[in-house]
Motif scaffolding. Structure first.
Motif, PDB file in Angstrom:
ATOM      1  N   THR A 198       0.851  -1.183   0.000  1.00 30.69           N
ATOM      2  CA  THR A 198       0.000   0.000   0.000  1.00 30.69           C
ATOM      3  C   THR A 198       0.888   1.234   0.000  1.00 30.69           C
ATOM      4  O   THR A 198       2.084   1.161   0.299  1.00 30.69           O
ATOM      5  CB  THR A 198      -0.937   0.037   1.220  1.00 30.69           C
ATOM      6  OG1 THR A 198      -0.144  -0.113   2.423  1.00 30.69           O
ATOM      7  CG2 THR A 198      -1.971  -1.072   1.162  1.00 30.69           C
TER       8      THR A 198
ATOM      9  N   HIS B  38     -11.125   4.481  -8.814  1.00 27.67           N
ATOM     10  CA  HIS B  38     -11.282   5.907  -8.529  1.00 27.67           C
ATOM     11  C   HIS B  38      -9.958   6.604  -8.262  1.00 27.67           C
ATOM     12  O   HIS B  38      -9.762   7.756  -8.640  1.00 27.67           O
ATOM     13  CB  HIS B  38     -12.214   6.102  -7.333  1.00 27.67           C
ATOM     14  CG  HIS B  38     -13.615   5.653  -7.581  1.00 27.67           C
ATOM     15  ND1 HIS B  38     -14.424   6.236  -8.536  1.00 27.67           N
ATOM     16  CD2 HIS B  38     -14.355   4.672  -7.014  1.00 27.67           C
ATOM     17  CE1 HIS B  38     -15.600   5.629  -8.544  1.00 27.67           C
ATOM     18  NE2 HIS B  38     -15.587   4.681  -7.624  1.00 27.67           N
ATOM     19  N   TRP B  39      -9.027   5.927  -7.591  1.00 29.17           N
ATOM     20  CA  TRP B  39      -7.789   6.597  -7.157  1.00 29.17           C
ATOM     21  C   TRP B  39      -6.607   6.352  -8.076  1.00 29.17           C
ATOM     22  O   TRP B  39      -5.736   7.204  -8.190  1.00 29.17           O
ATOM     23  CB  TRP B  39      -7.425   6.153  -5.737  1.00 29.17           C
ATOM     24  CG  TRP B  39      -8.419   6.478  -4.670  1.00 29.17           C
ATOM     25  CD1 TRP B  39      -8.785   5.680  -3.627  1.00 29.17           C
ATOM     26  CD2 TRP B  39      -9.164   7.690  -4.496  1.00 29.17           C
ATOM     27  NE1 TRP B  39      -9.723   6.300  -2.832  1.00 29.17           N
ATOM     28  CE2 TRP B  39      -9.973   7.544  -3.343  1.00 29.17           C
ATOM     29  CE3 TRP B  39      -9.259   8.886  -5.217  1.00 29.17           C
ATOM     30  CZ2 TRP B  39     -10.823   8.537  -2.887  1.00 29.17           C
ATOM     31  CZ3 TRP B  39     -10.121   9.886  -4.757  1.00 29.17           C
ATOM     32  CH2 TRP B  39     -10.882   9.707  -3.616  1.00 29.17           C
ATOM     33  N   CYS B  40      -6.526   5.220  -8.740  1.00 33.08           N
ATOM     34  CA  CYS B  40      -5.370   4.934  -9.600  1.00 33.08           C
ATOM     35  C   CYS B  40      -5.497   5.685 -10.928  1.00 33.08           C
ATOM     36  O   CYS B  40      -6.585   5.759 -11.507  1.00 33.08           O
ATOM     37  CB  CYS B  40      -5.266   3.437  -9.887  1.00 33.08           C
ATOM     38  SG  CYS B  40      -4.942   2.433  -8.419  1.00 33.08           S
TER      39      CYS B  40
ATOM     40  N   CYS C 203       0.088   2.010  -9.051  1.00 35.18           N
ATOM     41  CA  CYS C 203      -1.201   1.901  -8.359  1.00 35.18           C
ATOM     42  C   CYS C 203      -2.089   0.915  -9.121  1.00 35.18           C
ATOM     43  O   CYS C 203      -2.186   0.964 -10.346  1.00 35.18           O
ATOM     44  CB  CYS C 203      -1.852   3.280  -8.299  1.00 35.18           C
ATOM     45  SG  CYS C 203      -3.433   3.328  -7.425  1.00 35.18           S
TER      46      CYS C 203
ATOM     47  N   VAL D  66      -3.636   3.939  -1.198  1.00 38.71           N
ATOM     48  CA  VAL D  66      -3.962   3.197  -2.414  1.00 38.71           C
ATOM     49  C   VAL D  66      -3.225   1.868  -2.415  1.00 38.71           C
ATOM     50  O   VAL D  66      -2.130   1.741  -1.856  1.00 38.71           O
ATOM     51  CB  VAL D  66      -3.583   3.992  -3.691  1.00 38.71           C
ATOM     52  CG1 VAL D  66      -4.402   5.261  -3.800  1.00 38.71           C
ATOM     53  CG2 VAL D  66      -2.092   4.292  -3.732  1.00 38.71           C
TER      54      VAL D  66
ATOM     55  N   ASP E 186      -5.837  -1.773  -9.000  1.00 37.14           N
ATOM     56  CA  ASP E 186      -7.073  -2.288  -8.395  1.00 37.14           C
ATOM     57  C   ASP E 186      -7.895  -1.237  -7.657  1.00 37.14           C
ATOM     58  O   ASP E 186      -8.566  -1.552  -6.676  1.00 37.14           O
ATOM     59  CB  ASP E 186      -6.761  -3.455  -7.440  1.00 37.14           C
ATOM     60  CG  ASP E 186      -6.060  -4.599  -8.147  1.00 37.14           C
ATOM     61  OD1 ASP E 186      -6.327  -4.793  -9.352  1.00 37.14           O
ATOM     62  OD2 ASP E 186      -5.238  -5.285  -7.497  1.00 37.14           O
ATOM     63  N   HIS E 187      -7.834   0.021  -8.108  1.00 38.53           N
ATOM     64  CA  HIS E 187      -8.720   1.028  -7.516  1.00 38.53           C
ATOM     65  C   HIS E 187      -9.136   1.992  -8.626  1.00 38.53           C
ATOM     66  O   HIS E 187      -8.375   2.880  -9.020  1.00 38.53           O
ATOM     67  CB  HIS E 187      -8.035   1.782  -6.388  1.00 38.53           C
ATOM     68  CG  HIS E 187      -9.027   2.396  -5.437  1.00 38.53           C
ATOM     69  ND1 HIS E 187      -9.959   3.339  -5.838  1.00 38.53           N
ATOM     70  CD2 HIS E 187      -9.251   2.193  -4.103  1.00 38.53           C
ATOM     71  CE1 HIS E 187     -10.690   3.698  -4.792  1.00 38.53           C
ATOM     72  NE2 HIS E 187     -10.297   3.016  -3.735  1.00 38.53           N
TER      73      HIS E 187
ATOM     74  N   ALA F 173      -6.601  10.815  -2.747  1.00 32.95           N
ATOM     75  CA  ALA F 173      -6.613   9.492  -2.112  1.00 32.95           C
ATOM     76  C   ALA F 173      -5.812   9.521  -0.825  1.00 32.95           C
ATOM     77  O   ALA F 173      -4.755  10.158  -0.747  1.00 32.95           O
ATOM     78  CB  ALA F 173      -6.030   8.458  -3.063  1.00 32.95           C
TER      79      ALA F 173
END
Length: 254
Positions: free
Chosen positions: A31, A89-91, A84, A145, A86-87, A142
């Motif tokens: 993370t 919205h943030w990656c 980053c 992440v 598997d996200h 974020a």
């Protein structure tokens, strides 16, 4: 002769394995968060002993790492490629990657859960990045992440740098700007009037020995975690002084 041959083969083996590790290491999960500081970079002194990270050229692409990655300072100076994953919205789209240098220790906070605030709690693998580096892989809004990381070789400009400090019989050198895998595991020092003396890790990338090396040119032998060794002869002149920094040779990719 047998022992010498076996030792040479052993270091050759380490060198080949290290090259594979730095260049072709598999992606691992971790993370990441970021530290908000001036100009989007990390400028404070960290647990690796580098001091002003901008003067060491690490500031905008630095990271503190959790104890699982820090290895009691042995990881200092090592380079990691992060992306980053598997996200949605943030990656950032396409999961671009960024390369950072480990310059600090991210301490655990066992008063908070590992998934909210205690990100560096053992056995978590976590990177506390500079804001600039973080913004190259994720949205700044974020808080944390999911990332993938792998060890890579460090691309450095110029030679290794040796910052000398201490007193008459306590000699310390901070080693920075180390290329190849970046992780120094052994150091030796030699004066023009002495043989080679092994140094011991004081903390981070500060190495020490208890000998008087005044009034003589200094040479250094540096070994990194891949097993590669490079020797810089007469880096410091005979009239060197404490609190001076000198530049030596640099590791090459070949």
């Amino acid at each position: 002769m047998g022992i010498i041959l076996q030792t040479s083969l052993f270091y050759l083996f380490l060198s080949s394995i290290g090259a594979i590790t730095a260049r072709q290491e598999e992606w691992k999960s971790a993370t990441a968060t970021y530290s908000k500081e001036t100009n989007g970079s990390i400028i404070t002194e960290g647990a690796c002993g580098y001091g002003d990270l901008h003067k060491k050229s690490y500031g905008k692409y630095s990271a503190g790492v959790s104890s699982m990655l820090f290895s009691r300072g042995q990881t200092c100076g090592g380079c990691f490629e992060l992306r980053c994953v598997d996200h949605i919205h943030w990656c950032l789209q396409g999961s671009p990657s960024v390369i950072v240098t480990a310059t600090d220790f991210c301490p655990p906070n066992y008063g908070l859960p590992s998934d909210y605030g205690g990100w560096c709690n053992f056995p978590q693998e976590h990177f506390e990045m500079s804001e600039t580096a973080f913004a190259e892989i994720a949205v700044r809004k974020a808080d944390i992440v999911p990332v993938q990381y792998r060890r890579v070789n460090c691309m450095r400009t110029g030679g290794m740098r040796f910052a000398v400090s201490g007193s008459t019989y306590f000699y310390q050198v901070l080693i920075t700007n180390v290329g190849l895998d970046g992780k120094v595991v052994a150091v030796k020092v030699k004066g023009s009037k002495t043989g080679w003396f092994p140094m011991v890790r004081n903390w981070g990338q500060n190495w020490q020995c208890n000998i008087n090396l005044g009034g003589q040119p200094l040479s250094f032998e540096v070994t990194v975690s891949s097993g590669r060794t490079i020797t810089s002869y007469n880096v410091a002149p005979a009239n060197w002084q404490f609190d001076q920094t000198f530049e030596g040779k640099q590791f090459s990719e070949s």
